[in-house]
Design an enzyme around this catalytic site. Structure first.
Site, PDB file in Angstrom:
ATOM      1  N   LYS A  88       8.636   0.321  49.829  1.00  0.00           N
ATOM      2  CA  LYS A  88       8.865  -0.801  48.915  1.00  0.00           C
ATOM      3  C   LYS A  88      10.298  -0.764  48.451  1.00  0.00           C
ATOM      4  O   LYS A  88      10.803   0.289  48.036  1.00  0.00           O
ATOM      5  CB  LYS A  88       7.923  -0.665  47.697  1.00  0.00           C
ATOM      6  CG  LYS A  88       8.070  -1.793  46.701  1.00  0.00           C
ATOM      7  CD  LYS A  88       7.267  -3.005  47.098  1.00  0.00           C
ATOM      8  CE  LYS A  88       7.662  -4.279  46.367  1.00  0.00           C
ATOM      9  NZ  LYS A  88       8.758  -5.022  47.026  1.00  0.00           N
ATOM     10  N   GLN A 109      15.359   4.605  45.701  1.00  0.00           N
ATOM     11  CA  GLN A 109      14.123   3.843  45.498  1.00  0.00           C
ATOM     12  C   GLN A 109      12.883   4.748  45.527  1.00  0.00           C
ATOM     13  O   GLN A 109      11.895   4.478  44.852  1.00  0.00           O
ATOM     14  CB  GLN A 109      14.019   2.759  46.580  1.00  0.00           C
ATOM     15  CG  GLN A 109      13.114   1.587  46.224  1.00  0.00           C
ATOM     16  CD  GLN A 109      13.773   0.542  45.345  1.00  0.00           C
ATOM     17  OE1 GLN A 109      14.930   0.182  45.564  1.00  0.00           O
ATOM     18  NE2 GLN A 109      13.066   0.060  44.341  1.00  0.00           N
ATOM     19  N   LYS A 124      14.559   0.283  51.811  1.00  0.00           N
ATOM     20  CA  LYS A 124      15.562  -0.733  51.452  1.00  0.00           C
ATOM     21  C   LYS A 124      16.068  -1.369  52.736  1.00  0.00           C
ATOM     22  O   LYS A 124      16.014  -0.750  53.807  1.00  0.00           O
ATOM     23  CB  LYS A 124      16.740  -0.074  50.718  1.00  0.00           C
ATOM     24  CG  LYS A 124      17.582  -1.030  49.911  1.00  0.00           C
ATOM     25  CD  LYS A 124      17.000  -1.234  48.530  1.00  0.00           C
ATOM     26  CE  LYS A 124      17.743  -2.284  47.740  1.00  0.00           C
ATOM     27  NZ  LYS A 124      17.307  -2.299  46.330  1.00  0.00           N
ATOM     28  N   GLY A 163      13.850  -8.879  46.757  1.00  0.00           N
ATOM     29  CA  GLY A 163      15.249  -9.277  46.608  1.00  0.00           C
ATOM     30  C   GLY A 163      16.141  -8.140  46.136  1.00  0.00           C
ATOM     31  O   GLY A 163      15.686  -7.084  45.721  1.00  0.00           O
ATOM     32  N   ASP A 164      17.420  -8.367  46.229  1.00  0.00           N
ATOM     33  CA  ASP A 164      18.475  -7.502  45.660  1.00  0.00           C
ATOM     34  C   ASP A 164      19.719  -8.396  45.640  1.00  0.00           C
ATOM     35  O   ASP A 164      19.589  -9.631  45.643  1.00  0.00           O
ATOM     36  CB  ASP A 164      18.663  -6.227  46.508  1.00  0.00           C
ATOM     37  CG  ASP A 164      19.499  -5.157  45.788  1.00  0.00           C
ATOM     38  OD1 ASP A 164      18.957  -4.437  44.955  1.00  0.00           O
ATOM     39  OD2 ASP A 164      20.726  -5.063  46.047  1.00  0.00           O
TER      40      ASP A 164
HETATM   41  P1  NDP Z   1      22.736 -10.944  42.262  1.00  0.00           P
HETATM   42  O1  NDP Z   1      23.128 -11.225  43.640  1.00  0.00           O
HETATM   43  O2  NDP Z   1      21.808 -11.876  41.569  1.00  0.00           O
HETATM   44  O3  NDP Z   1      24.012 -10.758  41.334  1.00  0.00           O
HETATM   45  C1  NDP Z   1      24.958  -9.784  41.621  1.00  0.00           C
HETATM   46  C2  NDP Z   1      26.085  -9.890  40.601  1.00  0.00           C
HETATM   47  O4  NDP Z   1      26.954  -8.780  40.737  1.00  0.00           O
HETATM   48  C3  NDP Z   1      26.934 -11.123  40.798  1.00  0.00           C
HETATM   49  O5  NDP Z   1      27.456 -11.511  39.565  1.00  0.00           O
HETATM   50  C4  NDP Z   1      28.025 -10.608  41.720  1.00  0.00           C
HETATM   51  O6  NDP Z   1      29.211 -11.391  41.677  1.00  0.00           O
HETATM   52  C5  NDP Z   1      28.254  -9.226  41.186  1.00  0.00           C
HETATM   53  N1  NDP Z   1      28.704  -8.349  42.267  1.00  0.00           N
HETATM   54  C6  NDP Z   1      28.021  -7.999  43.391  1.00  0.00           C
HETATM   55  N2  NDP Z   1      28.747  -7.208  44.182  1.00  0.00           N
HETATM   56  C7  NDP Z   1      29.928  -7.060  43.559  1.00  0.00           C
HETATM   57  C8  NDP Z   1      31.091  -6.339  43.858  1.00  0.00           C
HETATM   58  N3  NDP Z   1      31.201  -5.612  44.991  1.00  0.00           N
HETATM   59  N4  NDP Z   1      32.122  -6.399  42.956  1.00  0.00           N
HETATM   60  C9  NDP Z   1      32.003  -7.130  41.808  1.00  0.00           C
HETATM   61  N5  NDP Z   1      30.910  -7.833  41.472  1.00  0.00           N
HETATM   62  C10 NDP Z   1      29.888  -7.787  42.318  1.00  0.00           C
HETATM   63  O7  NDP Z   1      22.095  -9.465  42.297  1.00  0.00           O
HETATM   64  P2  NDP Z   1      21.164  -8.745  41.234  1.00  0.00           P
HETATM   65  O8  NDP Z   1      21.477  -9.203  39.865  1.00  0.00           O
HETATM   66  O9  NDP Z   1      19.783  -8.824  41.731  1.00  0.00           O
HETATM   67  O10 NDP Z   1      21.616  -7.232  41.432  1.00  0.00           O
HETATM   68  C11 NDP Z   1      22.613  -6.610  40.609  1.00  0.00           C
HETATM   69  C12 NDP Z   1      22.428  -5.102  40.655  1.00  0.00           C
HETATM   70  O11 NDP Z   1      21.120  -4.766  40.176  1.00  0.00           O
HETATM   71  C13 NDP Z   1      22.520  -4.458  42.054  1.00  0.00           C
HETATM   72  O12 NDP Z   1      23.073  -3.166  41.926  1.00  0.00           O
HETATM   73  C14 NDP Z   1      21.057  -4.336  42.464  1.00  0.00           C
HETATM   74  O13 NDP Z   1      20.871  -3.329  43.431  1.00  0.00           O
HETATM   75  C15 NDP Z   1      20.429  -3.967  41.137  1.00  0.00           C
HETATM   76  N6  NDP Z   1      18.992  -4.196  40.995  1.00  0.00           N
HETATM   77  C16 NDP Z   1      18.440  -5.429  41.214  1.00  0.00           C
HETATM   78  C17 NDP Z   1      17.088  -5.617  41.028  1.00  0.00           C
HETATM   79  C18 NDP Z   1      16.455  -6.952  41.168  1.00  0.00           C
HETATM   80  O14 NDP Z   1      15.253  -7.057  40.908  1.00  0.00           O
HETATM   81  N7  NDP Z   1      17.165  -8.008  41.545  1.00  0.00           N
HETATM   82  C19 NDP Z   1      16.203  -4.499  40.655  1.00  0.00           C
HETATM   83  C20 NDP Z   1      16.896  -3.268  40.380  1.00  0.00           C
HETATM   84  C21 NDP Z   1      18.238  -3.140  40.559  1.00  0.00           C
HETATM   85  P3  NDP Z   1      29.478 -12.487  42.830  1.00  0.00           P
HETATM   86  O15 NDP Z   1      28.426 -13.521  42.633  1.00  0.00           O
HETATM   87  O16 NDP Z   1      30.851 -12.988  42.606  1.00  0.00           O
HETATM   88  O17 NDP Z   1      29.324 -11.742  44.131  1.00  0.00           O
HETATM   89  O1  2IT Z   2      16.636  -1.976  43.433  1.00  0.00           O
HETATM   90  C1  2IT Z   2      15.496  -2.456  43.205  1.00  0.00           C
HETATM   91  O2  2IT Z   2      14.632  -1.810  42.615  1.00  0.00           O
HETATM   92  C2  2IT Z   2      15.231  -3.827  43.661  1.00  0.00           C
HETATM   93  N1  2IT Z   2      16.124  -4.476  44.193  1.00  0.00           N
HETATM   94  C3  2IT Z   2      13.868  -4.412  43.502  1.00  0.00           C
HETATM   95  C4  2IT Z   2      12.958  -3.949  44.599  1.00  0.00           C
HETATM   96  C5  2IT Z   2      11.596  -4.598  44.658  1.00  0.00           C
HETATM   97  O3  2IT Z   2      10.888  -4.247  45.612  1.00  0.00           O
HETATM   98  O4  2IT Z   2      11.237  -5.405  43.808  1.00  0.00           O
END
Ligand code: NDP
Ligand code: 2IT
Length: 449
Positions: A88, A109, A124, A163-164
């Site tokens: 997952k 993860q 992942k 998603g991520d």
């Molecule tokens: P999104 O794609 O929705 O948003 C990512 C954000 O981070 C955007 O604002 C993006 O800017 C910025 N960003 C991404 N890469 C870079 C970079 N290299 N340098 C600067 N800014 C960057 O992703 P999420 O919000 O889902 O994910 C954000 C973080 O949270 C990640 O580390 C992800 O692994 C983690 N995460 C996400 C989960 C989820 O459920 N979605 C769960 C647990 C962790 P721009 O749009 O300009 O690229």
């Molecule tokens: O980093 C994370 O935990 C996620 N991007 C969410 C993973 C998931 O299976 O919901």
């Protein structure tokens, strides 16, 4: 000794995989006291087995862009460990994606999913495809092409992606549609689905809400709370947006967000409705936020100087790094502490460098490491799987309450484990050991595989 040997072997075997090396070093170093205490882990070569994925799938993704040109991207799904449940973990679409990044995320993860209390293994995947600037049709064709290979490896009881970065509801929809078309099955094979086709309420909010619940738990133990406090957030995607929303629910004031091009400092407080419109619907740069809101100051990323004028230089009580890995370095950590920051809760995966993390631990502030603080997203993914399996949908309150309970129990588990090992404020050690023991014990119970 044993721990160091395994770390050194990984470094020698994968010299170019810096992110994966960093994640292995961080986790294994903090496991040392648990490994010392119980010889069965070494006797069963648990660490050597944990750092090698069960399998890595690396594939070509071929699709046609709007001008009729054939495009080729790399696709990955790394199935790390399924000792306590099906693989997952999310899918990341970003040009920086490579084997090292997917391996670090998949490795993390394993322990995160173990902490959620739900039956989920670790995996992942993703691609170096860049959704930015692509038309809706291009994103759809890419997602379909990606699923043309991925579908044969996943399943509701095998491997359940989500998603991520770069993968939200739109991309999950296109991938789910293609999976259904190819297999003629309607399975809970992805999470983060739309509400009318098997998705769960609160999944979009879950990571951000969960991260704020986790911060509240850390603070509660010290007789503090977020109410009335100024908070900083980096990123402006899914995690950042719902972190800001929940901070307002709890009476705090988020004053910053950022994207890859720049940052917003809005002393009046981040306007969440405006942020959603710009980032979830229009998909435009944060420069537009400053144009729409005069209280906001925009700084270009090219003008940042670490520790001086980025997001982490804004004085705050609590900081929520929610963009990407290694976005918060040693200078940033020093500035945060000098400015009186009392709490860091990681919404992103591995946002703090090893040096920044060490500084937070030494300062004994409330430091919530990613695999504990951001586990709310995958936890609600687990609840989506449970709803799919029972063919029922839970209401918002029920899912939110369960998420809250899970975040409380993750904190309690990490905190009690940290106390057991005589380092009560060290939630890195507590979360890593607690997550590890459940998986390692399951591996031992199931024999040498
Ligand atoms: P999104 O794609 O929705 O948003 C990512 C954000 O981070 C955007 O604002 C993006 O800017 C910025 N960003 C991404 N890469 C870079 C970079 N290299 N340098 C600067 N800014 C960057 O992703 P999420 O919000 O889902 O994910 C954000 C973080 O949270 C990640 O580390 C992800 O692994 C983690 N995460 C996400 C989960 C989820 O459920 N979605 C769960 C647990 C962790 P721009 O749009 O300009 O690229
Ligand atoms: O980093 C994370 O935990 C996620 N991007 C969410 C993973 C998931 O299976 O919901």
């Amino acid at each position: 000794m044993y721990v160091n040997n395994v770390i050194e072997k990984i470094k020698a075997k994968h010299p170019g995989q810096k992110e994966f090396q960093q994640a292995v070093e961080e986790v294994l170093t903090s496991l040392a006291p648990a490994i010392q205490k119980d010889k069965k882990y070494q006797e069963n070569a648990i660490l050597e087995r944990l750092v090698v994925p069960d399998r890595q799938i690396h594939f070509r993704v071929t699709w046609v862009d709007d001008s009729g040109c054939v495009q080729v991207n790399q696709g990955y799904r790394i199935e790390f460990n399924s000792a306590i449940g099906p693989y997952k973990g999310g899918l990341r679409f970003h040009p920086s994606v490579n084997e090292s990044i997917i391996k670090f995320l998949g490795f993390e993860q394993i322990f995160k999913n173990s902490l959620t209390t739900l039956a989920m293994g670790g995996g992942k995947g993703g691609s170096d495809f860049d959704p930015k600037g692509k038309s809706d049709g291009e994103v759809m064709r890419f997602c379909q092409a990606f699923m043309n290979e991925l579908y044969r490896h996943i399943g509701a009881h095998t491997d359940v992606p989500a998603g991520d970065i770069g993968v939200g509801g739109r991309e999950i929809g296109y991938m789910f549609g293609q999976y259904r078309k190819l297999t003629n099955r309607f399975d809970g094979v992805l999470t983060g689905k739309g509400l009318s086709w098997g998705g769960s309420l609160v999944r979009p909010e879950a990571t951000g809400y969960g991260c704020v619940y986790f911060a509240e738990e850390m603070l509660k133990e010290r007789g503090e709370s977020l109410s009335g406090k100024v908070c900083t957030i980096s990123g402006s995607g899914n995690v950042a947006i719902y972190t800001a929303e929940k901070l307002y629910h709890l009476g705090a004031k988020p004053v910053s967000v950022s994207d890859s091009k720049g940052m917003i400092y809005d002393e009046a407080g981040i306007d969440v409705a405006l942020l959603k419109e710009l980032k979830e619907i229009k998909r435009v740069s944060l420069e537009e936020y400053a144009k729409a809101k005069p209280s906001a100051k925009y700084t270009k990323a090219s003008d940042y100087k670490p520790g001086t004028n980025g997001v982490w230089s804004i004085p705050c009580f609590a900081a929520f790094p929610s963009a990407t890995e290694n976005e918060l370095g040693l200078d940033d950590a020093k500035t945060l502490l000098q400015n009186g920051c009392k709490c860091v809760a990681e919404g992103a995966n591995m946002p703090s460098t090893l040096q920044a993390m060490d500084l937070f631990l030494k300062a004994k502030i409330c430091y919530g490491p990613a695999k504990a603080a951001n586990a709310g997203g995958v936890a609600v993914s687990g609840l989506e799987m449970a709803q799919n399996a029972s063919m029922r949908s839970w209401d918002f309150e029920m899912v939110d309450k369960t998420l809250h309970n899970i975040m409380e129990s993750i904190f309690a588990n990490a905190s009690e484990t940290a106390k057991e090992f005589g380092d009560p404020t060290n939630l890195v050690l507590g979360a890593n050991i607690a997550g590890f023991r459940k998986v390692a014990n399951a591996m031992i119970d199931q024999g040498v595989l």
